[in-house]
Scaffold this active site. Structure first.
Site, PDB file in Angstrom:
ATOM      1  N   GLY A 104      15.254  13.886  13.047  1.00 17.57           N
ATOM      2  CA  GLY A 104      14.963  14.796  12.420  1.00 17.57           C
ATOM      3  C   GLY A 104      16.889  15.658  12.299  1.00 17.57           C
ATOM      4  CD  GLU A 131      15.374   7.130  39.706  1.00 17.59           C
ATOM      5  OE1 GLU A 131      16.202   8.070  39.552  1.00 17.59           O
ATOM      6  OE2 GLU A 131      15.051   6.846  40.920  1.00 17.59           O
ATOM      7  NE  ARG A 150      10.384  19.508  25.518  1.00 16.73           N
ATOM      8  CZ  ARG A 150      11.413  20.833  24.939  1.00 16.73           C
ATOM      9  NH1 ARG A 150      11.502  21.480  25.312  1.00 16.73           N
ATOM     10  NH2 ARG A 150      11.347  20.289  23.493  1.00 16.73           N
ATOM     11  CG  ASN A 182       5.351  13.919  17.157  1.00 18.31           C
ATOM     12  OD1 ASN A 182       5.930  12.798  17.545  1.00 18.31           O
ATOM     13  ND2 ASN A 182       6.359  15.246  17.457  1.00 18.31           N
ATOM     14  CG  ASP A 193      13.837  14.838  20.488  1.00 14.89           C
ATOM     15  OD1 ASP A 193      13.928  14.905  19.512  1.00 14.89           O
ATOM     16  OD2 ASP A 193      14.115  15.362  21.270  1.00 14.89           O
ATOM     17  CB  THR A 226      -1.319  13.530  19.938  1.00 14.62           C
ATOM     18  OG1 THR A 226      -1.289  14.112  21.577  1.00 14.62           O
ATOM     19  CG2 THR A 226      -2.369  12.534  19.849  1.00 14.62           C
ATOM     20  CG  HIS A 267      11.282  10.340  11.490  1.00 16.21           C
ATOM     21  ND1 HIS A 267      11.660  10.683  12.387  1.00 16.21           N
ATOM     22  CD2 HIS A 267      11.244  11.542  10.645  1.00 16.21           C
ATOM     23  CE1 HIS A 267      11.427  11.875  12.534  1.00 16.21           C
ATOM     24  NE2 HIS A 267      10.879  12.492  11.430  1.00 16.21           N
TER      25      HIS A 267
HETATM   26  C1  FPP Z   1      11.404  12.067  17.159  1.00 16.85           C
HETATM   27  O1  FPP Z   1      12.551  13.095  16.309  1.00 16.85           O
HETATM   28  C2  FPP Z   1      10.964  10.792  16.570  1.00 16.85           C
HETATM   29  C3  FPP Z   1       9.322  11.050  15.813  1.00 16.85           C
HETATM   30  C4  FPP Z   1       8.991  12.154  16.239  1.00 16.85           C
HETATM   31  C5  FPP Z   1       9.520   9.975  14.975  1.00 16.85           C
HETATM   32  C6  FPP Z   1       9.498   8.658  15.054  1.00 16.85           C
HETATM   33  C7  FPP Z   1       9.736   7.709  15.097  1.00 16.85           C
HETATM   34  C8  FPP Z   1       9.974   6.477  13.795  1.00 16.85           C
HETATM   35  C9  FPP Z   1      11.239   6.532  13.884  1.00 16.85           C
HETATM   36  C10 FPP Z   1       8.827   5.671  13.746  1.00 16.85           C
HETATM   37  C11 FPP Z   1       8.603   4.635  14.718  1.00 16.85           C
HETATM   38  C12 FPP Z   1      10.221   3.567  15.247  1.00 16.85           C
HETATM   39  C13 FPP Z   1       9.657   2.362  15.506  1.00 16.85           C
HETATM   40  C14 FPP Z   1      11.268   1.246  16.193  1.00 16.85           C
HETATM   41  C15 FPP Z   1       7.847   1.975  16.375  1.00 16.85           C
HETATM   42  P1  FPP Z   1      12.228  14.212  15.898  1.00 16.85           P
HETATM   43  O2  FPP Z   1      11.650  14.708  14.126  1.00 16.85           O
HETATM   44  O3  FPP Z   1      11.761  15.015  16.657  1.00 16.85           O
HETATM   45  O4  FPP Z   1      13.901  14.827  15.691  1.00 16.85           O
HETATM   46  P2  FPP Z   1      14.191  16.503  16.454  1.00 16.85           P
HETATM   47  O5  FPP Z   1      13.993  16.973  17.510  1.00 16.85           O
HETATM   48  O6  FPP Z   1      15.450  16.336  15.957  1.00 16.85           O
HETATM   49  O7  FPP Z   1      13.746  16.991  15.319  1.00 16.85           O
END
Ligand code: FPP
Length: 244
Positions: free
Chosen positions: A26, A203, A190, A71, A23, A69, A40
């Protein structure tokens, strides 16, 4: 002295299976006035580095929460950016890790993804299916409640009574052992519908770092913290000591 505190030594217990909620991509990008898709991409690159480091330490399984799901309801532009990462980089990046003999599994309702992305995932699964012992699980279009409902329906279809073990094998994770350590970056505390059945005795470790800045040293810190904890699995300290 302060440095040694988070250093992995020969006495550190290395978790067999680490699951990661990546997480903060973004927010990390937005803070740098960059598009979220850049976050990302950096997150994906960081994940590959972490995987290499973790396997070097002796970790056997890594599960990544790449796309829930929920996302899938994100703005179309952000989703396309994510799918483009799979289209343009997934194969090449994953090869860096899988070429060490690591099996890749996609967890989730992959049919919800664009067809070309499904193909990329299925091909990577096929290419690595002969590898045993080490595994990467990429949770995409994944939700733990969906996974449980899916498993219940499979059980109902067979008509056989389930046990904890047999039910566990019906989940998307199948034969993969339960995670020992679940890490979430990005300041949130969470599980967000991630591995709810499998997390029973995991853990939990939460980091304030945004995922692209979760360095190998931060992973070491999480593992050292894991190693310090006593896992009792519902038993008493005395029972655990006797077993050791
Ligand atoms: C959370 O950050 C991340 C995601 C929703 C997607 C992450 C997926 C990838 C980078 C691609 C897959 C990677 C591999 C290695 C298979 P967020 O956008 O929720 O961040 P934020 O909470 O700051 O908005």
């Amino acid at each position: 002295m302060a440095l040694r505190k988070n250093k992995i030594t020969k006495d550190t217990k290395i978790p067999r299976h680490i699951a990661i909620i990546m997480d903060g991509n973004g927010r990390w990008a937005q803070k740098r006035l960059m598009p979220r898709s850049f976050g990302h991409k950096m997150g994906m690159e960081r994940m590959i580095g972490l995987m290499e480091h973790a396997f070097d330490l002796g970790v056997e399984y890594i599960t990544v929460y790449a796309l829930s799901t929920e996302n899938l309801k994100r703005p179309k532009e952000e989703l396309e950016g994510l799918f483009n990462l799979f289209r343009n980089h997934f194969k090449e990046y994953m090869a860096r890790v899988c070429d060490r003999g690591v099996r890749l599994r996609a967890l989730g309702d992959v049919s919800l993804l664009p067809e070309d992305v499904q193909k990329i995932l299925r091909q990577s699964e096929k290419d690595t299916s002969a590898f045993v012992g080490k595994g990467i699980n990429v949770a995409v279009a994944y939700g733990a409640r969906d996974e449980i409902v899916h498993a219940v329906n499979k059980a109902v279809e067979t008509g056989e009574k389930v046990t904890e073990e047999s039910f566990s094998r019906l989940l998307y994770t199948g034969e993969v052992p339960d995670p020992d350590l679940i890490i979430r970056t990005g300041k949130e505390v969470r599980l967000s519908n991630f591995l709810l059945y499998q997390a029973a005795y995991a853990e939990l470790y939460f980091s304030d770092k945004m995922f692209p800045e979760f360095s190998d040293k931060e992973l070491d810190k999480a593992i050292v913290e894991f190693s310090r904890r006593t896992r009792r699995f519902g038993k008493t300290d005395e029972q655990i000591e006797q077993k050791e």
